[in-house]
Design a protein around this motif. Structure first.
Motif, mmCIF file in Angstrom:
data_model
loop_
_atom_site.group_PDB
_atom_site.id
_atom_site.type_symbol
_atom_site.label_atom_id
_atom_site.label_comp_id
_atom_site.label_asym_id
_atom_site.label_seq_id
_atom_site.Cartn_x
_atom_site.Cartn_y
_atom_site.Cartn_z
ATOM 1 N N MET A 1 0.844 -1.196 0.000
ATOM 2 C CA MET A 1 0.000 0.000 0.000
ATOM 3 C C MET A 1 0.874 1.238 0.000
ATOM 4 O O MET A 1 1.901 1.290 0.655
ATOM 5 C CB MET A 1 -0.903 0.003 1.234
ATOM 6 C CG MET A 1 -1.923 -1.113 1.265
ATOM 7 S SD MET A 1 -2.837 -1.163 2.818
ATOM 8 C CE MET A 1 -3.666 0.434 2.744
ATOM 9 N N SER A 2 0.472 2.237 -0.745
ATOM 10 C CA SER A 2 1.237 3.482 -0.805
ATOM 11 C C SER A 2 0.978 4.308 0.442
ATOM 12 O O SER A 2 0.011 4.092 1.178
ATOM 13 C CB SER A 2 0.840 4.272 -2.051
ATOM 14 O OG SER A 2 -0.533 4.612 -1.994
ATOM 15 N N GLU A 3 1.897 5.261 0.684
ATOM 16 C CA GLU A 3 1.743 6.129 1.845
ATOM 17 C C GLU A 3 0.422 6.884 1.759
ATOM 18 O O GLU A 3 0.052 7.430 0.727
ATOM 19 C CB GLU A 3 2.917 7.105 1.907
ATOM 20 C CG GLU A 3 2.919 7.965 3.150
ATOM 21 C CD GLU A 3 4.145 8.844 3.229
ATOM 22 O OE1 GLU A 3 4.167 9.715 4.120
ATOM 23 O OE2 GLU A 3 5.059 8.667 2.415
ATOM 24 N N GLY A 4 -0.305 6.907 2.827
ATOM 25 C CA GLY A 4 -1.590 7.594 2.850
ATOM 26 C C GLY A 4 -2.754 6.715 2.442
ATOM 27 O O GLY A 4 -3.903 7.132 2.534
ATOM 28 N N ALA A 5 -2.468 5.487 1.972
ATOM 29 C CA ALA A 5 -3.544 4.583 1.579
ATOM 30 C C ALA A 5 -4.301 4.100 2.812
ATOM 31 O O ALA A 5 -3.779 4.054 3.918
ATOM 32 C CB ALA A 5 -2.976 3.397 0.803
ATOM 33 N N VAL A 6 -5.566 3.740 2.576
ATOM 34 C CA VAL A 6 -6.440 3.305 3.660
ATOM 35 C C VAL A 6 -6.889 1.884 3.381
ATOM 36 O O VAL A 6 -7.224 1.528 2.250
ATOM 37 C CB VAL A 6 -7.667 4.232 3.778
ATOM 38 C CG1 VAL A 6 -8.640 3.713 4.827
ATOM 39 C CG2 VAL A 6 -7.231 5.649 4.116
ATOM 40 N N LEU A 7 -6.889 1.065 4.420
ATOM 41 C CA LEU A 7 -7.374 -0.309 4.325
ATOM 42 C C LEU A 7 -8.655 -0.425 5.136
ATOM 43 O O LEU A 7 -8.734 0.058 6.265
ATOM 44 C CB LEU A 7 -6.320 -1.272 4.872
ATOM 45 C CG LEU A 7 -6.631 -2.770 4.775
ATOM 46 C CD1 LEU A 7 -6.638 -3.224 3.321
ATOM 47 C CD2 LEU A 7 -5.601 -3.569 5.574
ATOM 48 N N HIS A 8 -9.649 -1.050 4.552
ATOM 49 C CA HIS A 8 -10.935 -1.248 5.220
ATOM 50 C C HIS A 8 -11.162 -2.745 5.378
ATOM 51 O O HIS A 8 -11.251 -3.481 4.393
ATOM 52 C CB HIS A 8 -12.058 -0.631 4.381
ATOM 53 C CG HIS A 8 -13.403 -0.745 5.018
ATOM 54 N ND1 HIS A 8 -14.574 -0.711 4.277
ATOM 55 C CD2 HIS A 8 -13.787 -0.889 6.312
ATOM 56 C CE1 HIS A 8 -15.606 -0.826 5.100
ATOM 57 N NE2 HIS A 8 -15.151 -0.936 6.332
ATOM 58 N N LEU A 9 -11.237 -3.193 6.615
ATOM 59 C CA LEU A 9 -11.496 -4.596 6.893
ATOM 60 C C LEU A 9 -12.958 -4.770 7.249
ATOM 61 O O LEU A 9 -13.446 -4.177 8.215
ATOM 62 C CB LEU A 9 -10.610 -5.091 8.033
ATOM 63 C CG LEU A 9 -10.814 -6.547 8.435
ATOM 64 C CD1 LEU A 9 -10.481 -7.479 7.278
ATOM 65 C CD2 LEU A 9 -9.959 -6.898 9.635
ATOM 66 N N LYS A 10 -13.662 -5.589 6.480
ATOM 67 C CA LYS A 10 -15.079 -5.847 6.705
ATOM 68 C C LYS A 10 -15.282 -7.329 6.977
ATOM 69 O O LYS A 10 -14.646 -8.170 6.359
ATOM 70 C CB LYS A 10 -15.909 -5.440 5.483
ATOM 71 C CG LYS A 10 -15.953 -3.948 5.215
ATOM 72 C CD LYS A 10 -16.850 -3.650 4.022
ATOM 73 C CE LYS A 10 -18.295 -4.023 4.307
ATOM 74 N NZ LYS A 10 -19.197 -3.646 3.184
ATOM 75 N N GLY A 11 -16.184 -7.617 7.875
ATOM 76 C CA GLY A 11 -16.504 -8.999 8.210
ATOM 77 C C GLY A 11 -16.696 -9.122 9.696
ATOM 78 O O GLY A 11 -17.624 -8.527 10.264
ATOM 79 N N ARG A 12 -15.816 -9.853 10.348
ATOM 80 C CA ARG A 12 -15.871 -10.012 11.799
ATOM 81 C C ARG A 12 -14.456 -9.810 12.341
ATOM 82 O O ARG A 12 -13.536 -10.538 11.988
ATOM 83 C CB ARG A 12 -16.391 -11.383 12.189
ATOM 84 C CG ARG A 12 -17.723 -11.726 11.565
ATOM 85 C CD ARG A 12 -18.822 -10.787 12.020
ATOM 86 N NE ARG A 12 -19.320 -11.107 13.347
ATOM 87 C CZ ARG A 12 -20.105 -10.295 14.052
ATOM 88 N NH1 ARG A 12 -20.393 -9.088 13.592
ATOM 89 N NH2 ARG A 12 -20.558 -10.678 15.232
ATOM 90 N N ALA A 42 -10.641 3.578 0.027
ATOM 91 C CA ALA A 42 -9.993 2.494 0.762
ATOM 92 C C ALA A 42 -9.968 1.199 -0.041
ATOM 93 O O ALA A 42 -10.843 0.921 -0.866
ATOM 94 C CB ALA A 42 -10.720 2.252 2.086
ATOM 95 N N THR A 43 -8.933 0.393 0.212
ATOM 96 C CA THR A 43 -8.875 -0.980 -0.270
ATOM 97 C C THR A 43 -9.596 -1.865 0.745
ATOM 98 O O THR A 43 -9.314 -1.796 1.945
ATOM 99 C CB THR A 43 -7.413 -1.453 -0.399
ATOM 100 O OG1 THR A 43 -6.743 -0.621 -1.355
ATOM 101 C CG2 THR A 43 -7.345 -2.903 -0.834
ATOM 102 N N THR A 44 -10.519 -2.675 0.277
ATOM 103 C CA THR A 44 -11.347 -3.475 1.183
ATOM 104 C C THR A 44 -10.864 -4.924 1.223
ATOM 105 O O THR A 44 -10.587 -5.529 0.193
ATOM 106 C CB THR A 44 -12.819 -3.428 0.760
ATOM 107 O OG1 THR A 44 -13.272 -2.071 0.799
ATOM 108 C CG2 THR A 44 -13.675 -4.269 1.695
ATOM 109 N N VAL A 45 -10.772 -5.448 2.442
ATOM 110 C CA VAL A 45 -10.456 -6.862 2.675
ATOM 111 C C VAL A 45 -11.581 -7.436 3.515
ATOM 112 O O VAL A 45 -12.017 -6.812 4.488
ATOM 113 C CB VAL A 45 -9.107 -7.024 3.405
ATOM 114 C CG1 VAL A 45 -8.877 -8.485 3.778
ATOM 115 C CG2 VAL A 45 -7.965 -6.502 2.547
#
Length: 363
Positions: A1-12, A42-45
């Motif tokens: 992930m590049s600097e400043g990127a956001v990761l969004h974790l969805k689930g449990r 955001a990138t979603t996982v």
């Protein structure tokens, strides 16, 4: 992930054994449960998330013959990382692995310095091999060199008796443990046998590695004093093979090792039932491969620990014991994502979907 990127974790998101969230965000490498302004990009996982796994007994920088070069240490650390182990308590190594702390892509390590053993009473090239008069000085040295832990070899085969015997006189370990505590370090010890345990616990030790010699007489002492154990059951599984190899020369020792192996599950379950803190460790780095933490958690359940307790031994409980954060607001985003709920089947730990270290997807 590049600097400043956001990761969004969805689930449990398994924040704790009794606390589950539906999502979290990673911003600037840190966990937040508040939706950020840049959420749209955001990138979603998706999946089931746990705090990065803990191997509470591991050896980076060590193999069956002694210290290894940096390239081998790197491979060991990467193998652990890819298995989801993002925090290691290194339970003794002759190698200087401080350079790993500067690598953002490698697991965090809490070091115990180098093993301290009695002369000719441990594996060659592993430990400082000393006599009791020097124990306090060497414990002080390793307390300053490590990250808040010191590792003793509490018992080993004594060739004069042909069996496992305690390595240190009571007075020597009392003075050494007191010195470590004065310097702010906790002390742990390798122990297979029965007779070495009570003197170490009564001397104030903080943890015992392997602890195969626990009995109905010593388990209450451990529980009363809050002394933790790290059973390393994937290592104890090798006892029959070791016994076969040494039987011709040391038949008493071989028989003893087989008996310790035969009751290993009962020993761990009795300790857990009595309230002894139990944590997951593999003993990787000697003769065992790295990346076995998922197998160790399965072994803990075979010993009778409930699935959530076995998970805690490598996640929430282990991190709390070692003084490191889990998935809390503002903590470093060190987490592992799985396809399904590990509380329902701990075997899912063997197949991480994503590994996130310091906010970066690394596996």
């Amino acid at each position: 992930m590049s600097e400043g990127a956001v990761l969004h974790l969805k689930g449990r998101v398994l924040v704790g054994p009794d606390e589950v969230r539906d999502e979290l965000w990673v911003v600037g490498g840190r966990v937040t449960f508040d939706r950020p302004a840049m959420a749209r990009d955001a990138t979603t996982v998706t999946g089931w998330a746990l705090p990065g796994l803990v191997d509470a007994h591991c050896h980076v920088g060590l193999d069956a013959h002694g210290p290894v070069d940096d390239a081998t240490s790197e491979k060991q650390a990467l193998t652990d990382r890819d298995a989801g182990t993002l925090l290691i308590r290194d339970a003794g190594s002759p190698s200087d692995t401080r350079w790993i702390d500067d690598r953002e892509d490698l697991p965090r390590i809490i070091r115990a310095g180098r093993h301290i053993a009695r002369t000719k009473r441990y594996i060659r090239n592993y430990a400082h091999e000393i006599e009791p008069a020097d124990l306090v000085a060497y414990v002080a040295r390793e307390a300053r060199r490590g990250d808040g832990w010191v590792k003793l070899v509490g018992d080993w085969i004594d060739r004069s008796t042909g069996d496992l015997e305690a390595c240190w006189p009571r007075g020597a370990v009392e003075a050494a443990i007191a010195e470590a505590h004065r310097l702010g370090a906790r002390v742990t010890a390798h122990c297979f046998a029965e007779d070495s345990l009570a003197p170490l616990v009564e001397a104030g030790i903080d943890c015992i590695e392997h602890a195969t010699g626990l009995t109905e007489d010593t388990i209450p002492l451990f529980a009363e004093r809050g002394v933790a154990i790290v059973p390393t059951l994937v290592n104890i599984a090798t006892f029959p093979l070791l016994a076969d190899g040494g039987e011709a020369k040391f038949p008493r020792w071989a028989d003893h090792m087989r008996r310790l192996h035969a009751r290993r599950y009962d020993t761990v379950r009795a300790a857990y039932d009595a309230g002894v803190p139990v944590f997951a460790g593999t003993d990787a780095g000697g003769s065992l491969a790295h990346g076995l933490v998922a197998e160790e958690v399965v072994e803990l359940t075979r010993a009778g620990l409930p699935a959530v307790a076995a998970l805690s031994a490598t996640t929430w409980g282990a991190r709390d014991w070692l003084g490191r954060p889990g998935l809390t607001e503002g903590a470093s985003a060190d987490l592992v994502v799985y396809e399904s709920d590990p509380r329902e089947d701990v075997r899912v730990l063997a197949a991480p979907r994503r590994v996130v270290l310091r906010g970066e997807v690394v596996g």
